[in-house]
Structures are given as C-alpha cells and as structure tokens.
Design an enzyme around this catalytic site. Sequence first.
Site, mmCIF file in Angstrom:
data_model
loop_
_atom_site.group_PDB
_atom_site.id
_atom_site.type_symbol
_atom_site.label_atom_id
_atom_site.label_comp_id
_atom_site.label_asym_id
_atom_site.label_seq_id
_atom_site.Cartn_x
_atom_site.Cartn_y
_atom_site.Cartn_z
ATOM 1 N N HIS A 1 -14.442 18.411 -0.536
ATOM 2 C CA HIS A 1 -13.777 19.141 0.553
ATOM 3 C C HIS A 1 -13.152 18.376 1.306
ATOM 4 O O HIS A 1 -12.040 18.832 2.151
ATOM 5 C CB HIS A 1 -15.083 20.043 1.503
ATOM 6 C CG HIS A 1 -14.714 20.823 2.244
ATOM 7 N ND1 HIS A 1 -14.176 22.135 2.052
ATOM 8 C CD2 HIS A 1 -14.799 20.859 3.863
ATOM 9 C CE1 HIS A 1 -14.009 22.820 3.055
ATOM 10 N NE2 HIS A 1 -14.352 22.089 4.055
ATOM 11 N N ASP B 1 -15.836 20.041 -4.639
ATOM 12 C CA ASP B 1 -16.006 20.904 -3.196
ATOM 13 C C ASP B 1 -17.046 21.752 -3.588
ATOM 14 O O ASP B 1 -16.992 22.681 -4.042
ATOM 15 C CB ASP B 1 -14.693 21.537 -2.657
ATOM 16 C CG ASP B 1 -14.818 21.821 -1.444
ATOM 17 O OD1 ASP B 1 -16.045 22.077 -0.748
ATOM 18 O OD2 ASP B 1 -13.710 22.267 -0.840
ATOM 19 N N SER C 1 -9.948 24.614 5.481
ATOM 20 C CA SER C 1 -11.273 25.352 5.184
ATOM 21 C C SER C 1 -11.399 26.848 5.990
ATOM 22 O O SER C 1 -10.651 27.563 5.563
ATOM 23 C CB SER C 1 -12.331 24.277 5.952
ATOM 24 O OG SER C 1 -13.817 24.664 5.617
#
Length: 616
Positions: free
Chosen positions: A587, A551, A466
């Site tokens: 995600h 995501d 991320s």
Amino acid sequence: ETPVIDWDGSADTPILPGEQVILDVNKLAEGKSYCSTGSVVSSPSQNLLAYTVDFKGGETCQLFVVDLESREIVDHDEKLEVDSGTLFGADDSTVFYIKMDDAHRPFQVYRRRIDNDDEDEMIFEEKDELFWTHIYKSLDKKYLFVESGSKETTEIHYLDLTDSSAKLECVATRRKKVLYEVEHRNGNWLISSNVGGTPNMRFMTCPAKAESAEEWKEVVDPSTGEPLFDGGYERSLDDITPFAKHAVAQGREGGIPRVWVISYDNADEVEKFEQLSFAEAAHDVGLGSHFEFDTNKIVLAYDSLVTPLQHLEVSMDDNSQRSILKEKNVPGYDKSKYACDRITVRSRDGKTEIPVSLVYRKDVMEKHLESGERVHTHLYGYGSYGACCEADFRATRLSLIDRGIVYVIAHVRGGGEMGRQWYEEPNGAKYLCKKNTFNDFVDVAQWLIDDKKLTSPDRLSCEGRSAGGLLIGASINQAPELFKMALLGVPFVDVACTMVDATIPLTVVEWEEWGNPNEKKYHQYMMEYSPINNVKRAKYPSCLLTGGLHDPRVQYWEPAKFAAELRHGAGESSGPVCVKLDMSAGHFSASDRYKYLKELSFDYAFLLDQLGLADS
C-alpha cells in the site's frame, strides 16, 4: 545557531562523534525487493535491540532480537508472523508482540521469554472483529498498555511491569461510542476521552486503578477555573505526553496543529497552561519521539509549506528558550522565492468554510495577478478517517512548483483539520454524510476556476491516494469537466463490492467508517458515490491509477477494475487511462527511498505530459 556538522557524506563515516549504528537497514534489505522496518526498540539495559521487519509489503512482519555488542541475532522464529508493534517488558528477558488473524486484524498479544524455550504466553485476545489491538508503554516505563479499539469505541488494559505477578486489568470497560486514551503520571491516569458525547476529546484524570471510569474528572486551568480541554468545538485534543513535572498536549485550534505545555506544582496540581506560538500563521508542528520521563525539555518537529523541517529543543519551564537542533538541508532551495496562503472556501451548503492551503513561486503569482492569465494548478486532497492533510514542507513538490504550478491542498471534510466534528456525523463526512468530502473538493476546484480565477479546466490537475483515491474517483465522476488530469494512487474505488465482503482484510473494521452495505440504507448510499458504479458518458480527464500486488488495504484489482470501467464507460473524447501496478510493493509504495522517488517521478512525468509541461 544550528551547529555545523563536518561529515564527508559517505555511508561508512559517522555523522556525529561517537555515533554507533545499531541497525543498518541497507544491509537488512540486501537481496530483498522490499524491506520496511516496523518497531525498533532497545531493551531496558540498552544491550539488546528488538525490531520487526516486513520483507513483502503486505504489512506482515518478522520479529528479531539482536545483541548490540556481539551483533548476533539472539532470538528469531522464522515461522512467527507478527504485527509491526513490539516492546520489551520490565527487563531484557521479555518481549511483547501481536499476532493477526486471517483478516489481517491485530488481535492477540503475546509475552515471549527470550532467555528460555518456554512457549509464548497469550495475555490478551480481542474477539470482536470490529476491534484492532495495539500495545504501548507509559513513558515512565511502569505500565504496558493494551489498547483495543474500533473507529468509535476503545477499551484499554494495563499490566504493572514493576510487579512480576501482575495480571492485565482494565482501565475502563468499553462503552459504545466512547473513545479514550490513557497515560500514566505520578500515580494518576491522564485520560483523553469523548465520554459524555462531546464532539472532541476532554482532558481528565483519576488515580491509577482498575475500572476507574466513575472517578474521571476534568483537569482545569488554575487561572480561569475552566477545563483545559472541555471537548467543545473550538479546541481539539489529540494526544497527552506526561513528564515528571509537566505534560504536553497536542491538538488543533483554528484548523492548525497546536502544542500546549502543562506545568504542575509540588502538590501535582496544574500550575500553568501555555500554548506555544510560532511566527508562521499556517504550519505543522508536533512532539518528536521522547524516551526520558524526568526532563524539562522537549523536541518539536516544525515545518510549513515554505519552511523545511526543523527539530526544535524547547524548555518546558520557559518556552521562549528554544534552539534548532537540526534543520533539513534542501539543496538549491531558496525560501525567498516561494510564498504560501491559507484561505477558506465556502461550500455549496452556504455555511461551511473549507480551509485551503496554497504554495507557489512568487514570480508565478505576481505574473498571474498582473496579467490575469490562468496558471497550472494541482489540487490535492484526502478527507477520511479524521486524518489531517497538514500544511507541511515537501521537497518533491518543488518539481511541480518550479515549473509554474500552484500546489493547492483542500482540507475537506472527513479529515480532522477542524476537530472531530469535521469528520463525524451529522456535519462531517462519515457514514451517510460521506458525500460532503467529494462535494467540498469539487467546490474548491470550482472556486479556483470561477471565483479566484487562478486556473482553468485545461490547466487543473488533481491527486489523492488510498481513500484520497476514492475522493478523486468520486470527484471526477461528479464534475469531470473541471479537470485535465487525475492521479489516483492505490485508490479505494470499488466501495460497495469491497465493503460487502467480510473475508477481505480490513473490511469489517471499516464498517464504522463507511457503513455496512449489508444494511440497505448504507448500500444504497454507497452505490450513489462509489466511483466504479458511477462512471458516465462524458469527457473525463487523463487518469493514472497505481496499485501494489501485496497491498492488504486496497487490493490491486480495484485500480485495474476502475480503469476498465473508465475505458468502457467514459466519453470517447476522454483522456488516456493508464494503470501501473508495482509487483513488489504494498500500500505504501516502494520501501527503497530511491525507488520511491522513481515511482513519484513517473507519476509527475505523466502529470506534466498531460498538462503540456513536459518540456518546461
């Protein structure tokens, strides 16, 4: 001693005597490619269970209420899409939930009656696009709190659950760049806040009333007369949990998570303030979930780089009274074969000491020290949002460590390991000092090679997910020659392009993290580090980039675009660039733990192959 549990290991057999399954997520997931529960809460009578569940990975949930005796669903609207948070009110008849707007921002709080067909009542709406909303209850069950906050400012409303006619009232009206959290104990608010511009949070209290900001006063240590938490640089405060005769504070000191017990006398004045201590110098510790207000015992979760997770019961009256309730069993793990270190590395600015954690097999390090031979090393980092990378235990790391790899965590600026000053301007890594995150990571990599002489560029790999993927992307752009291989999980790598588009979920709220690129100074600064805009003609490490179709945080096209840019712009002698997109996840990768392990094994297989360790 930890009691031995006699369990045959089958899914249908209770682990503990008298145990009851209140929600079987395996059955919930049948026929679904993705299933992740959000909140799971029991009603005040314990007769009902409310839970939220995401069936796509997009972090949009459905709400269910189940009768625990009949196991029937007593409330569910298939058209209702909610945030993951839900709570019961004062009794079984009411649940509260949160709706999200088109940008996936939690912004409206609703009260839903499950004993009639009345229309759900909206009790709160946050109109400022910078602010997200969430709900929680005081541990004594007297108040519902509605917190609305941005990265830099918070405002909290409360609803008295003991008064059926009560309306939402505000604890303290929002003030720009003033953060605060609130809990309730015996008629008083317990408040943590950076009011006054302190670098860290102060611990304050006042009577439980509306618009109370002028009455906040610091809680002092009776033995010294000094504030328990003054918001200074040395000690940070992250959370306060109140109990009938105590309160437990969680924070950091010396870069390590800490837990303090505050004891009150009969007049509700602080009587004693104690920090809990542990044998291992570097560790991770935190308060577990608690549901009882009137108790003198707490449960802590404790682990370290070499100690598997333990749950400890600790007496708040005498913290030397401790017992291990549960200890994670790691088959085949022998703690005596492993060791860990906690050191600091000086950054390029000549004054900042970057904490670094290492975990390794003792025989690997002994051989390295005797021969001077460089060893394979894997460097992990994150460094954003004030989030901390803890020195915790991960059994999955053993797959690398047992193959002779030294696992290193760089606690770079942008995280919160050294307090909020490690994150905030002017010396942290936010806004126009974000490059400190990447510089710190590269400095640690350089130190591992040149100063510690532990590894070499052909044996050094790196990883981040991320915002940690942004870290890796910026680091390999800055110093591609230092790394042999890079793992970028759901990487935020198209910074300027994403942050300029306010229609993309989560963008606007992120302006208080990275800056708003519609302003020239932030746009120019982002363009100087955004990975996709800074690929150069050089030899890059092998790269594996992963993404998830659903995501909402990092859109799937970001890793795909960065991979294309690397393939097009990097030098011809660079390593392979591979992209792997999960078409049924978001995600946080797979919700199925076995599928998650398969995904992780794929990442590690790529890493080991590129390091030449696939057959080790």
